[in-house]
Motif scaffolding. Structure first.
Motif, mmCIF file in Angstrom:
data_model
loop_
_atom_site.group_PDB
_atom_site.id
_atom_site.type_symbol
_atom_site.label_atom_id
_atom_site.label_comp_id
_atom_site.label_asym_id
_atom_site.label_seq_id
_atom_site.Cartn_x
_atom_site.Cartn_y
_atom_site.Cartn_z
ATOM 1 N N GLY A 128 -12.710 0.206 6.794
ATOM 2 C CA GLY A 128 -12.409 -0.922 7.665
ATOM 3 C C GLY A 128 -11.039 -0.776 8.296
ATOM 4 O O GLY A 128 -10.473 0.320 8.381
ATOM 5 N N ASP A 129 -10.468 -1.896 8.712
ATOM 6 C CA ASP A 129 -9.192 -1.881 9.429
ATOM 7 C C ASP A 129 -8.057 -1.287 8.612
ATOM 8 O O ASP A 129 -7.102 -0.755 9.169
ATOM 9 N N ILE A 130 -8.126 -1.400 7.282
ATOM 10 C CA ILE A 130 -6.995 -0.964 6.459
ATOM 11 C C ILE A 130 -6.923 0.550 6.336
ATOM 12 O O ILE A 130 -5.928 1.095 5.844
ATOM 13 N N ALA A 131 -7.955 1.252 6.787
ATOM 14 C CA ALA A 131 -8.017 2.705 6.650
ATOM 15 C C ALA A 131 -7.846 3.402 7.990
ATOM 16 O O ALA A 131 -8.233 2.877 9.036
ATOM 17 N N THR A 132 -7.271 4.596 7.936
ATOM 18 C CA THR A 132 -7.216 5.493 9.093
ATOM 19 C C THR A 132 -7.840 6.814 8.684
ATOM 20 O O THR A 132 -7.355 7.468 7.750
ATOM 21 N N GLY B 212 1.327 2.223 8.195
ATOM 22 C CA GLY B 212 1.105 1.742 6.842
ATOM 23 C C GLY B 212 -0.342 1.671 6.409
ATOM 24 O O GLY B 212 -0.643 1.212 5.299
ATOM 25 N N PHE B 213 -1.279 2.133 7.261
ATOM 26 C CA PHE B 213 -2.693 2.122 6.895
ATOM 27 C C PHE B 213 -3.024 3.334 6.025
ATOM 28 O O PHE B 213 -2.460 4.416 6.196
ATOM 29 N N VAL B 214 -3.969 3.159 5.111
ATOM 30 C CA VAL B 214 -4.298 4.200 4.138
ATOM 31 C C VAL B 214 -4.975 5.372 4.842
ATOM 32 O O VAL B 214 -5.986 5.203 5.532
ATOM 33 N N LEU B 215 -4.430 6.558 4.650
ATOM 34 C CA LEU B 215 -5.020 7.762 5.231
ATOM 35 C C LEU B 215 -6.163 8.242 4.344
ATOM 36 O O LEU B 215 -5.994 8.442 3.133
ATOM 37 N N VAL B 216 -7.332 8.403 4.958
ATOM 38 C CA VAL B 216 -8.497 8.875 4.206
ATOM 39 C C VAL B 216 -9.098 10.086 4.919
ATOM 40 O O VAL B 216 -8.905 10.297 6.112
ATOM 41 N N GLY B 217 -9.853 10.855 4.144
ATOM 42 C CA GLY B 217 -10.575 11.988 4.698
ATOM 43 C C GLY B 217 -11.953 11.579 5.173
ATOM 44 O O GLY B 217 -12.282 10.391 5.238
ATOM 45 N N ASP B 218 -12.782 12.570 5.433
ATOM 46 C CA ASP B 218 -14.109 12.297 5.986
ATOM 47 C C ASP B 218 -15.043 11.609 4.995
ATOM 48 O O ASP B 218 -16.075 11.074 5.394
ATOM 49 N N THR B 219 -14.703 11.643 3.699
ATOM 50 C CA THR B 219 -15.526 10.964 2.690
ATOM 51 C C THR B 219 -15.035 9.542 2.425
ATOM 52 O O THR B 219 -15.550 8.869 1.534
ATOM 53 N N THR C 195 -0.134 7.092 3.726
ATOM 54 C CA THR C 195 -0.440 6.166 4.812
ATOM 55 C C THR C 195 -0.011 6.771 6.140
ATOM 56 O O THR C 195 0.796 7.714 6.179
ATOM 57 N N ASP C 196 -0.520 6.212 7.230
ATOM 58 C CA ASP C 196 -0.045 6.633 8.543
ATOM 59 C C ASP C 196 1.254 5.892 8.857
ATOM 60 O O ASP C 196 1.777 5.140 8.039
ATOM 61 N N GLU C 197 1.772 6.105 10.079
ATOM 62 C CA GLU C 197 3.073 5.529 10.420
ATOM 63 C C GLU C 197 3.044 4.003 10.450
ATOM 64 O O GLU C 197 4.087 3.355 10.329
ATOM 65 N N LEU D 255 0.833 -1.208 0.000
ATOM 66 C CA LEU D 255 0.000 0.000 0.000
ATOM 67 C C LEU D 255 0.868 1.259 0.000
ATOM 68 O O LEU D 255 0.705 2.146 -0.841
ATOM 69 N N ALA D 256 1.794 1.324 0.959
ATOM 70 C CA ALA D 256 2.689 2.487 1.007
ATOM 71 C C ALA D 256 3.606 2.520 -0.211
ATOM 72 O O ALA D 256 3.908 3.598 -0.746
#
Length: 385
Positions: free
Chosen positions: A298-302, A278-285, A274-276, A267-268
């Protein structure tokens, strides 16, 4: 807006995507063509898995069959494991060499326990995720116990969070019941079956109320589970020998790894923000902060503005907002923000027909009424599919 059809690829059959597919089946979009890519045909529902380990639910009770769900949604189903993203050419690559193009892509591939940094853990421990891999080992263990009920058994669990604690209680319950049915007395079982729980913290289940932590610790001890707190596992050696930083060594026949979640490196490596961890950083949408064609849930997103624990209930709640934003994308409309709740009610099954409720600073149980309530909630969720 254009009449062109957008190719939307859903990677992973997690809780969020299961709900998205159901919603598309109920409310089809003429502007979107869906493809689901999943490495399993049947995806587990995390809320019922501990009960499945305890023997309260069959496999079919706690797994969603993705093929008919995809068909209901009008989606093409591709059996495969995603292994790379080409964001320049909007293509997802699978381990078997297939490449699938997309206009928009959503990730819901869950997480795996972080085992890589501990020498020997990848070789000799059994990670709790992916669930299909864990269950293969669990079924083999049950077959071994059934065939040799007199054989001593020592099991270890690394991780004293909610997942590790709930697994310990439900593993103990299932095996204890099996050995009783095989004619073993309770005294014999207590000598024959050893269950170790290792955690680097001074208390179990940090983040939960003190009353919840205390009651679960008391319950584990009353069932003979050997708690090793303030113990960091630094190596797992051949023969499944667990080595702790303090010098403690315990040999186990099986070692289950239920530690903090981690994300796959691809992913990274794709260039996604991604966050520290390695999870995908997403916005409010639920859209990627770096690539507007990518969504994650889900779990893969922050969620950058609203970080939350990696828990199935948050994935479930993201299902409808993600569906609505994909619909709006197809319609050429602006996306709508989603703000997750700050606190959740956790119902923790104790493996004995009871459950503990935990929310914020309070907790209740273990009570049979709470298990009945949890069972009703979980079965109601699965009836959707």
């Amino acid at each position: 807006m254009s009449d062109a059809i957008r190719e939307v690829v859903l990677v992973g059959g997690g809780h969020t995507h299961a709900i998205v597919l159901r919603q598309f089946g109920l409310h089809p979009s003429p502007h979107l063509r869906l493809t689901l890519v999943s490495d399993v045909d049947k995806t587990p529902y995390s809320g019922m898995l501990p009960g499945h380990v305890a023997g309260f639910y069959d496999f079919e009770d706690c797994h969603i069959d993705l093929k008919p769900l995809a068909e209901f949604a009008g989606a093409r189903f591709v059996r495969g494991r995603a292994s790379a993203l080409d964001l320049q050419h909007n293509t997802v690559h699978c381990e078997d060499g297939r490449s699938i193009p997309f206009d928009s892509l959503s990730l819901d591939i869950g997480s795996t326990p972080a085992t890589v940094r501990v020498p020997g853990a990848m070789e000799y421990a059994i990670p709790a995720k992916p669930v299909s891999h864990f269950l293969q080992h669990w079924y083999r263990l049950l077959d071994t116990v059934k065939a040799n009920p007199q054989q001593p058994l020592s099991l270890g669990i690394v991780g004293g969070g909610a997942g590790g604690v709930e697994l310990a209680l439900n593993v103990r319950s299932r095996l204890h019941r099996m050995l009783q049915q095989a004619g073993q007395s309770s005294e014999t079982i207590d000598r024959q079956l050893q269950l170790h729980l290792f955690d680097r913290g001074s208390e179990l289940m940090s983040g939960h109320a003190p009353v919840v932590r205390r009651r679960l610790q008391e319950l584990l001890l009353s069932y003979g589970v050997r708690l090793h707190l303030n113990e960091s596992v630094v190596a797992v050696k051949p023969g499944v020998e667990v080595i702790c930083e303090s010098g403690l060594q315990e040999r186990c026949d099986r070692l289950f790894w239920v530690t903090q979640a981690s994300a796959p490196s691809w992913l990274a490596e794709s260039g996604l923000a991604t966050d520290e961890a390695g999870f995908v950083l997403v916005g409010d949408t639920l859209r990627s902060l770096s690539h507007s064609q990518i969504f994650a849930a889900g779990d893969i997103a922050t969620m950058q503005s609203h970080p939350r624990p990696k828990a199935g209930v948050f994935a479930v709640r993201q299902g409808k907002p993600l569906f609505e934003n994909l619909q709006r994308l197809g319609n050429g409309e602006s996306l709508r923000p989603y703000v997750p709740q700050k606190q959740i009610l956790a119902l923790i099954g104790t493996g004995d027909g009871r459950a503990i409720a935990s929310r914020g600073s309070w907790g209740l149980g273990p009570w049979r009424l709470l298990w009945w309530w949890k069972d009703w909630i979980d079965r109601r969720f699965m009836k959707q599919f």
